[in-house]
Scaffold this active site. Structure first.
Site, PDB file in Angstrom:
ATOM      1  N   ASP A 302      44.980  47.257  39.992  1.00 18.43           N
ATOM      2  CA  ASP A 302      43.821  46.493  39.791  1.00 18.43           C
ATOM      3  C   ASP A 302      42.928  46.470  40.939  1.00 18.43           C
ATOM      4  O   ASP A 302      43.494  46.588  42.199  1.00 18.43           O
ATOM      5  CB  ASP A 302      43.997  45.231  39.428  1.00 18.43           C
ATOM      6  CG  ASP A 302      42.861  44.460  38.658  1.00 18.43           C
ATOM      7  OD1 ASP A 302      41.876  45.191  38.454  1.00 18.43           O
ATOM      8  OD2 ASP A 302      42.833  43.169  38.529  1.00 18.43           O
ATOM      9  N   ASP A 537      47.923  40.881  39.344  1.00 14.31           N
ATOM     10  CA  ASP A 537      48.098  39.278  39.831  1.00 14.31           C
ATOM     11  C   ASP A 537      47.457  38.421  38.956  1.00 14.31           C
ATOM     12  O   ASP A 537      47.639  36.856  39.136  1.00 14.31           O
ATOM     13  CB  ASP A 537      47.445  39.156  41.527  1.00 14.31           C
ATOM     14  CG  ASP A 537      46.103  39.240  41.110  1.00 14.31           C
ATOM     15  OD1 ASP A 537      45.576  39.882  40.114  1.00 14.31           O
ATOM     16  OD2 ASP A 537      45.562  39.170  42.148  1.00 14.31           O
ATOM     17  N   ASP A 541      46.639  40.979  33.240  1.00 14.16           N
ATOM     18  CA  ASP A 541      47.927  42.486  33.754  1.00 14.16           C
ATOM     19  C   ASP A 541      49.059  42.234  32.948  1.00 14.16           C
ATOM     20  O   ASP A 541      49.755  43.331  33.254  1.00 14.16           O
ATOM     21  CB  ASP A 541      47.956  42.603  35.261  1.00 14.16           C
ATOM     22  CG  ASP A 541      46.673  42.765  36.089  1.00 14.16           C
ATOM     23  OD1 ASP A 541      45.721  43.265  35.599  1.00 14.16           O
ATOM     24  OD2 ASP A 541      46.330  41.933  37.092  1.00 14.16           O
TER      25      ASP A 541
END
Length: 805
Positions: A302, A537, A541
């Site tokens: 990400d 995080d 996700d």
């Protein structure tokens, strides 16, 4: 009734908590994720093969063959080392687990305390906020939240939970704040099972390597009993040998077939690896991830928190060309009414401090599906969110105003007014909006990001950036971080349902990605034969992290992401990743090399036992001689080579890799010793001559195999080889009686020299063929049925030539 009301206002008292703990109503998993010291000792001592060795030892004692018990010290030492290392690893990982336990806010004694989720008790009142994982089963008693139950149901829909609604542990909060009262904790809640699975030391989810070794050991365990009975029966009843000779020759074959140090070497290597990573601020939730990371060739990351710092800051607000008002104060009104429950809103709160004091009638929390949040003033809603989600059909007419900012690396949020009241149940935008302006946000690039991505590029690991932000912004940030092919980007909303596999081949940067799409990207990459790791995080996700071969979480992320992952970077530093990958490669490469050495002896002993049965002859070696060969051509070099740094990427499957290296040595050993036994019969070599000559022959071939597996030699490997050779010479000179070695005749010396020369040629020839086959299998593993005959030939040629160099 009054007592219940007081309880809901103040939470449990210390006395009530202690009472609940005494009653066992605590949110702790019943089965501890770590074995006790007694369990570790029991599991290492009472093994199937240790039972076999005990039986073999008793038989040798019965017939008085005491010097053939030389294998016993090795077995005892192996067992002791295994116990010590596993207990040591358990202590370090247990401390690490306690240090990094997930905390949650609980109402106790009238005030909020941070309590580890495993110390919550039945009846506790906990405060849930965005990103929290629900710690146990219970119900909402105040407030309302939106939750995602994907970890339980596999569905990514966000569900609104209000007062009286049930909450399931394992789901996580997407937006909002609420108080819940815990009703089912510990073994009664789903979270206990999830936590055990996530933090298990490594028995539940075994890697391909461990599964392969277990399968190998299982088949050896099945074969040795009938084979041992057959060898003894043939020697004692058919060849009329003494009980002593029959037992000793049978046991030599059985001991030769048992890979006694292989499983130990694997478990110790994995345990030490976990300890080494723990010292580098990396926690493993399961051992499988060590090997998986070593095999990773695609890493999905990400943008926020991985490439960039997790914090966000507002650069400025830019009014739209048609807006004449005070944009900063308008945004300030939005900020004072909207809680700062995510990184974006925290940045907005800290920058836009001036406001008119206007109070909102209601708010619309941000969700990952809508990608906007809103504040309702009277009959209209002020929106802040992703431009394409807020503007919809108006996007093209406004694009020129903000696109230039996105291209320079800013994350752009639109500020717009919607002519209507939006609610959580009815949040769909159906009317045109009036654009007020744009907020420009930045995430500073992590200073270590460039070096980290350069490392992965050199290692042949492709990076795929999967983000919810504007693809132009993400691409620019990825380019600044030095990610290869980051100029190839796409808006994920444009990808058709059947177009994910084509997209992951063509593009490296994906913007405007929804949570369920991240999972589809991972799936598409896996379908193409890639081993995929996913970092994250945030709650967005988790779906992809659960699907990936290996999941990596930042400890600074929310508790749900940390629980769902296999690897946790405790200092949230992505620059740790090269060390994690290198550790995995080191362990797997060294175990593969060591396993090949162990299997040479096992293959030889098995083939020699079959040859002995077919030819109705006694097995030519004694247990003590097998111990000598094992100690200096397998055991010692295996453990020393396992300490070496080896960061080459893992290619191919574990079993084909080790067999292709072991078969040439095992087959050469068998052919050479078979010829020796047959020739010995013709020229009347006595039993001692045959045994000693066979031992020396196997030692010589063993050193040849060690050289081949260690090539290309470096200083460390050369020292290992010289040390093993020196140990052999000293053992032969000073301990020849212990290892049943006698001075051999001139005829035996002549046969030894001739067979060694022949064995050298046979071994080189077989090695080249098997190296070629191994390379073919590696390419086939990558390409499958798409492999062409030309690629087959090229792989075989490359495999043969690489080992000559």
């Amino acid at each position: 009734m009054n007592e219940e009301k007081t309880n809901l206002e103040t939470g449990l008292t210390t006395a009530e908590v202690e009472q609940k703990i005494a009653a066992g109503e605590v949110n702790k998993a019943v089965d501890d994720q770590f074995k006790t010291n007694k369990q570790i000792i029991r599991e290492n001592v009472f093994t199937y093969f240790n039972l076999i060795f005990l039986v073999l030892s008793i038989l040798l004692v019965v017939v008085g063959a005491y010097k053939d018990l030389t294998f016993l010290p090795v077995i005892i030492l192996n067992t002791v080392i295994g116990i010590v290392q596993e207990i040591r690893a358990k202590k370090i990982l247990s401390k690490l687990n306690v240090m990094n336990a997930t905390d949650i806010g609980a109402l106790r004694n009238g005030k909020e305390e941070q309590v580890p989720i495993e110390k919550l008790v039945k009846g506790d009142i906990v405060l849930l906020k965005t990103g929290d994982q629900i710690p146990a089963d219970g119900q909402v008693i105040k407030g309302n939240i939106r939750v995602n139950e994907s970890l339980l149901t596999g569905e990514s829909d966000e569900i609104t939970k209000e007062v009286g609604d049930e909450l399931m542990s394992g789901s996580f909060v997407v937006s909002g704040n609420a108080y819940m009262q815990l009703e089912k904790v510990g073994k009664e809640s789903y979270i206990s099972k999830l936590t055990i699975k996530a933090k298990a030391m490594g028995n539940s989810e075994q890697s391909e390597m461990v599964r392969s070794i277990n399968k190998l050991i299982k088949w050896v365990g099945i074969i040795i009993i009938p084979l041992g009975i057959a060898l003894f029966s043939m020697s004692f009843f058919v060849n009329k040998m003494s009980l002593y000779r029959s037992i000793v020759s049978m046991e030599a074959a059985i001991i030769g077939m048992i890979p006694e140090g292989l499983y130990l070497l694997t478990t110790i290597a994995l345990a030490l690896s976990a300890v080494r990573l723990a010292r580098k601020q990396v926690m493993l939730h399961d051992m499988k991830s060590v090997e998986t990371l070593a095999r990773v060739n695609v890493l999905c990351v990400d943008k926020t928190g991985t490439i960039t710092e997790p914090k966000m800051s507002v650069e400025k607000a830019v009014p739209s060309k048609n807006y004449q008002g005070d944009l900063d104060k308008v945004i300030g009104d939005f900020a004072q009414n909207m809680p700062a429950d995510n990184a974006t809103m925290k940045a907005v709160h800290s920058f836009f401090t001036q406001n008119t004091g206007q109070k909102a009638s209601s708010i619309l929390p941000f969700t990952s599906v809508n990608k906007y949040s809103g504040v309702v003033f009277n009959d209209h809603t002020l929106l802040i969110g992703a431009p394409e989600m807020v503007l919809r059909n108006q996007f093209d007419e406004c694009q020129a105003e903000f696109e230039k900012y996105a291209k320079t690396g800013y994350r752009v949020l639109i500020v717009a007014d919607y002519p209507g009241v939006l609610t959580e149940d009815d949040s769909k935008l159906t009317k045109p909006v009036e654009v007020y302006g744009y907020i420009l946000l930045t995430n500073p690039i992590r200073k270590e990001a460039k070096a980290t991505f350069e490392y992965f590029a050199k290692q042949g690991v492709a990076i795929k950036v999967i983000s919810g932000d504007n693809p132009v912004t993400v691409s620019r940030v990825a380019q600044q971080a030095g990610i290869q092919n980051s100029d190839a980007y796409i808006d994920a909303s444009e990808i058709p349902e059947n177009g994910y596999e084509e997209a992951v081949q063509k593009y490296s940067v994906f913007g405007r990605v929804k949570p369920e799409q991240k999972r589809k990207f991972v799936k598409a990459l896996q379908k193409q034969g890639n081993t995929v790791a996913m970092t994250g995080d945030g709650v967005n996700d988790i779906l992809a992290m659960k699907k990936a071969d290996c999941s990596i979480a930042m400890a600074s992320g929310n508790s749900a992401a940390v629980q769902a992952s296999q690897v946790v970077l405790l200092d949230s530093n992505f620059a740790r990743m090269p060390k994690v990958v290198n550790e995995g490669r080191r362990v797997v490469n060294n175990i593969q090399r060591s396993a090949s050495l162990f299997l040479v002896k096992n293959i030889f002993s098995f083939l020699m036992a079959i040859f002995s049965l077919v030819m109705v002859i006694n097995y030519p070696l004694q247990p003590s001689q097998i111990t000598l060969i094992s100690a200096f051509t397998i055991g010692l070099p295996s453990f020393l080579l396992a300490l070496e740094s080896n960061h080459n990427r893992i290619r191919g499957q574990f079993i084909p890799n080790i067999l292709s290296r072991a078969i040439p040595g095992g087959l050469t050993d068998m052919l050479a010793v078979s010829i020796l036994v047959v020739a010995g019969g013709y020229i009347a070599l006595d039993h001692n001559d045959v045994g000693t000559t066979a031992t020396l022959l196997l030692v010589a071939v063993g050193m040849m195999v060690l050289y081949h597996i260690s090539a290309p030699l470096n200083r460390f490997r050369l020292l290992v080889m010289l040390g093993s050779f020196l140990g052999l010479i000293l053992a032969i000179i000073f301990l020849h009686d212990l290892f049943s070695l006698k001075m051999i005749s001139d005829k035996a010396i002549f046969i030894l020299v001739v067979l060694f020369c022949a064995a050298t040629t046979i071994f080189r020839w077989l090695s080249r063929i098997l190296d070629g086959i191994r390379e073919v299998l590696v390419i086939f593993d990558q390409k499958g049925k798409n492999m062409t005959f030309g690629e087959f030939k090229e792989a075989y040629r490359r495999g043969r030539e690489n080992k000559i160099e």
